[in-house]
Write a protein that holds these residues in place. Structure first.
Motif, PDB file in Angstrom:
ATOM      1  N   VAL A  77      63.977 -34.425  83.696  1.00 61.22           N
ATOM      2  CA  VAL A  77      63.520 -33.766  82.467  1.00 61.22           C
ATOM      3  C   VAL A  77      64.443 -34.124  81.304  1.00 61.22           C
ATOM      4  O   VAL A  77      63.983 -34.444  80.205  1.00 61.22           O
ATOM      5  CB  VAL A  77      63.440 -32.232  82.670  1.00 61.22           C
ATOM      6  N   SER A  78      65.748 -34.101  81.548  1.00 57.84           N
ATOM      7  CA  SER A  78      66.707 -34.452  80.493  1.00 57.84           C
ATOM      8  C   SER A  78      66.565 -35.905  80.058  1.00 57.84           C
ATOM      9  O   SER A  78      66.617 -36.214  78.864  1.00 57.84           O
ATOM     10  CB  SER A  78      68.141 -34.222  80.979  1.00 57.84           C
TER      11      SER A  78
ATOM     12  N   ALA B  24      63.880 -37.838  80.216  1.00 49.60           N
ATOM     13  CA  ALA B  24      62.656 -37.974  79.424  1.00 49.60           C
ATOM     14  C   ALA B  24      62.829 -37.346  78.040  1.00 49.60           C
ATOM     15  O   ALA B  24      62.363 -37.895  77.039  1.00 49.60           O
ATOM     16  CB  ALA B  24      61.484 -37.328  80.154  1.00 49.60           C
ATOM     17  N   GLY B  25      63.543 -36.219  77.983  1.00 53.39           N
ATOM     18  CA  GLY B  25      63.746 -35.519  76.722  1.00 53.39           C
ATOM     19  C   GLY B  25      64.649 -36.232  75.742  1.00 53.39           C
ATOM     20  O   GLY B  25      64.652 -35.928  74.549  1.00 53.39           O
ATOM     21  N   THR B  26      65.434 -37.190  76.221  1.00 54.78           N
ATOM     22  CA  THR B  26      66.333 -37.925  75.328  1.00 54.78           C
ATOM     23  C   THR B  26      65.703 -39.217  74.812  1.00 54.78           C
ATOM     24  O   THR B  26      66.394 -40.022  74.182  1.00 54.78           O
ATOM     25  CB  THR B  26      67.667 -38.261  76.011  1.00 54.78           C
TER      26      THR B  26
END
Length: 100
Positions: A83-84, A86-88
């Motif tokens: 998730v991190s 993809a979020g960056t």
């Protein structure tokens, strides 16, 4: 182990501020530490490695981009890290790397 000896934070620092060869070597080392090791995957992410690895995947040398992609791949085996990552904004540069 290497991680228990405190190697992760300096490796993360090298991915941010090292010379090109040091960034590449640090990213490869993080990949090796994260590969099939859930504890290290969590520790590496907690040390702040994901943003500089994404930056390397976007703007590093060809070798550093490859090393960063492998490190991010190893880290992505942890759902929270995925998730991190993809979020960056890692997906577009990783797709570009796969195309080339």
């Amino acid at each position: 182990s290497i991680a228990a000896a405190g190697a992760i934070p300096p490796l993360v620092e090298l991915t941010k501020n090292g010379l090109d060869d040091a960034k590449n070597a640090a990213a490869w080392a993080l990949h090796v530490l994260a590969f099939n090791d859930e504890t290290n995957q969590v520790s590496i992410a907690a040390a702040g490695a994901i943003p500089p690895l994404v930056e390397l995947a976007k703007n590093g040398t060809t070798r550093a981009k490859e090393a960063a992609a492998f490190a991010l791949s190893s880290l992505a085996h942890n759902d929270d890290n995925l998730v991190s990552i993809a979020g960056t904004g890692a997906i577009p540069p990783l797709v570009d790397l796969a195309k080339n």
